[in-house]
Enzyme design. Sequence first.
Site, short mmCIF file in Angstrom:
data_model
loop_
_atom_site.label_atom_id
_atom_site.label_comp_id
_atom_site.label_asym_id
_atom_site.label_seq_id
_atom_site.Cartn_x
_atom_site.Cartn_y
_atom_site.Cartn_z
N PHE A 155 -49.05 -8.93 -108.03
CA PHE A 155 -47.98 -9.58 -107.26
C PHE A 155 -48.51 -10.64 -106.30
O PHE A 155 -47.77 -11.12 -105.46
CB PHE A 155 -47.19 -8.52 -106.48
CG PHE A 155 -46.55 -7.49 -107.37
CD1 PHE A 155 -45.40 -7.80 -108.08
CD2 PHE A 155 -47.11 -6.23 -107.53
CE1 PHE A 155 -44.79 -6.86 -108.91
CE2 PHE A 155 -46.52 -5.28 -108.37
CZ PHE A 155 -45.36 -5.60 -109.06
N LEU A 253 -34.69 -17.91 -99.25
CA LEU A 253 -33.35 -18.52 -99.13
C LEU A 253 -33.50 -19.94 -98.59
O LEU A 253 -32.74 -20.35 -97.72
CB LEU A 253 -32.46 -17.68 -98.21
CG LEU A 253 -31.87 -16.41 -98.79
CD1 LEU A 253 -30.91 -15.75 -97.82
CD2 LEU A 253 -31.16 -16.67 -100.13
N GLY A 260 -41.27 -23.55 -109.18
CA GLY A 260 -42.14 -24.09 -110.23
C GLY A 260 -43.33 -23.16 -110.35
O GLY A 260 -43.21 -21.96 -110.07
N CYS A 263 -45.77 -19.07 -112.83
CA CYS A 263 -45.17 -17.74 -113.02
C CYS A 263 -43.66 -17.76 -113.17
O CYS A 263 -43.15 -17.36 -114.22
CB CYS A 263 -45.58 -16.83 -111.86
SG CYS A 263 -47.32 -16.44 -111.91
N LYS A 323 -46.33 -25.75 -104.82
CA LYS A 323 -46.03 -25.28 -103.46
C LYS A 323 -47.25 -25.57 -102.59
O LYS A 323 -48.31 -25.92 -103.12
CB LYS A 323 -45.67 -23.80 -103.46
CG LYS A 323 -46.82 -22.88 -103.84
CD LYS A 323 -46.42 -21.42 -103.63
CE LYS A 323 -47.60 -20.51 -103.89
NZ LYS A 323 -47.30 -19.11 -103.67
#
Length: 433
Positions: A155, A253, A260, A263, A323
């Site tokens: 994760f 949110l 993008g 994953c 990101k």
Amino acid sequence: MKSKNVAIVGTGYVGLVTGACLAEIGHRVTCVDSDKKKIQALKKGVIPIYEPGLPEVVAANRRLRRLSFTGNLEEAMETAEVVFIAVNTPPLPNGEADLSFVEAVARQVARSLRRYMVIVEKSTVPVNTGEKVKQTLRLHGKKGAAFDVASNPEFLREGTAVRDFLKPDRIVIGVESARAEAFLRELYAPLKAPLLVTDIKSAELIKHASNSFLAMKISYINAVAGLCEKVGADVARVAEGMGFDPRIGAAFLRAGLGYGGSCFPKDVDAFIKMAEAAGQDFALLKAVREINDGQRKWAVERLRKSLWNLRGKTIGVWGLAFKPDTDDLRNAPALDIIRALQREGARVQAYDPVAMAKAKPQFPGVRFARNAEDAARGADALLLATEWKEFKKVDLARVKSLMRTPVFVDGRNVFDPAALAALGFTHHSVGRR
Ligand SMILES: NC(=O)c1ccc[n+]([C@@H]2O[C@H](COP(=O)([O-])OP(=O)(O)OC[C@H]3O[C@@H](n4cnc5c(N)ncnc54)[C@H](O)[C@@H]3O)[C@@H](O)[C@H]2O)c1
């Protein structure tokens, strides 16, 4: 804790972080990769990816001789008690996950299996992959070879991967035997993290269900942003008001150009396909994907709306990585948007704090700028595509003075629209007045 001998196959974002962090908590780890150049670089201490904190963990554990690299899986398996499969599972053209790399590793592991070993799926794989891995091990392994297959989805988030691995919200292990469970419990014991033990299929599903849920949150707020634009409300305030509710939560949110990376897009596609194969139409996730694609189009439409024709116009782009805090360009919104702008005849000048070296070979037509200001110089419009911290510190008045026309499309809602207006920008934010 008794330290374990660990082999990790696939030394990419997940494999390298997993290997380095398992060494950090005291295990002896060998990371294996079929990419010879990558292994050569790692042996020289060169880290092939940008991941904050990772070089230090790798260097410290190499010094302690707890972490090593090899191109030879057989050699790594000589001492290993557990093998993690952490290879890539890219999307096939139809959206399903390509599991050929996982299969290739399973076959190799089968051939070198001499004594009991736990074989762990770390890659994100569709439900039932554990069964297939087991089948492959039986088919290609020595008759009666002892092993357990387990699922242990990862994760971690790129950009905070080391911290995520060492301080996880949860560790999920899907197992079929008490022996594999006990082994993995011991392996992870030093992390003192909540550990959920399930069957293999449930563990496999937890990963896809989690990523798809997060993607859904992003698309949900982007759909709300679209409505805010139409009725003249502010999505940032709407999200703030929603986020106070603990059943909803404030994370994920943030309206913007959408998700993008390597994953979410592929995992949403794979989950849709997986459901389809099982006879279920996951229409909800199809809408999530459609909304996400729409956000990239939103950016181009806003630029068109402000500049009329894009042909011959110069567009500055701030941010290329999908990101901040990563150099990963896979499925980055900026790349799709740049391609769309180029198709319409616009000139693009882009700047990213770390991802430019990886972007250059893919975009020969783009001028790569020296810094954020340089990307704005002479531009007809500026698009902020990745919310790197460094952009928040830029002197916007100076940026405006460098541009040909002061059009600013804030694709990540980094700036206060009122501040952009006060500076005299013609500006667009996502779902904000
Ligand atoms: N990147 C993330 O943030 C992230 C997070 C969680 C889960 N995942 C999942 O983890 C898996 C790996 O992702 P990644 O981003 O680390 O991929 P990656 O492409 O960065 O790394 C995969 C590595 O596996 C190697 N490899 C492929 N076949 C091999 C073989 N037969 N033998 C040895 N090495 C081989 C490749 O050379 C590459 O170095 C994927 O399933 C992905 O969905 C990724």
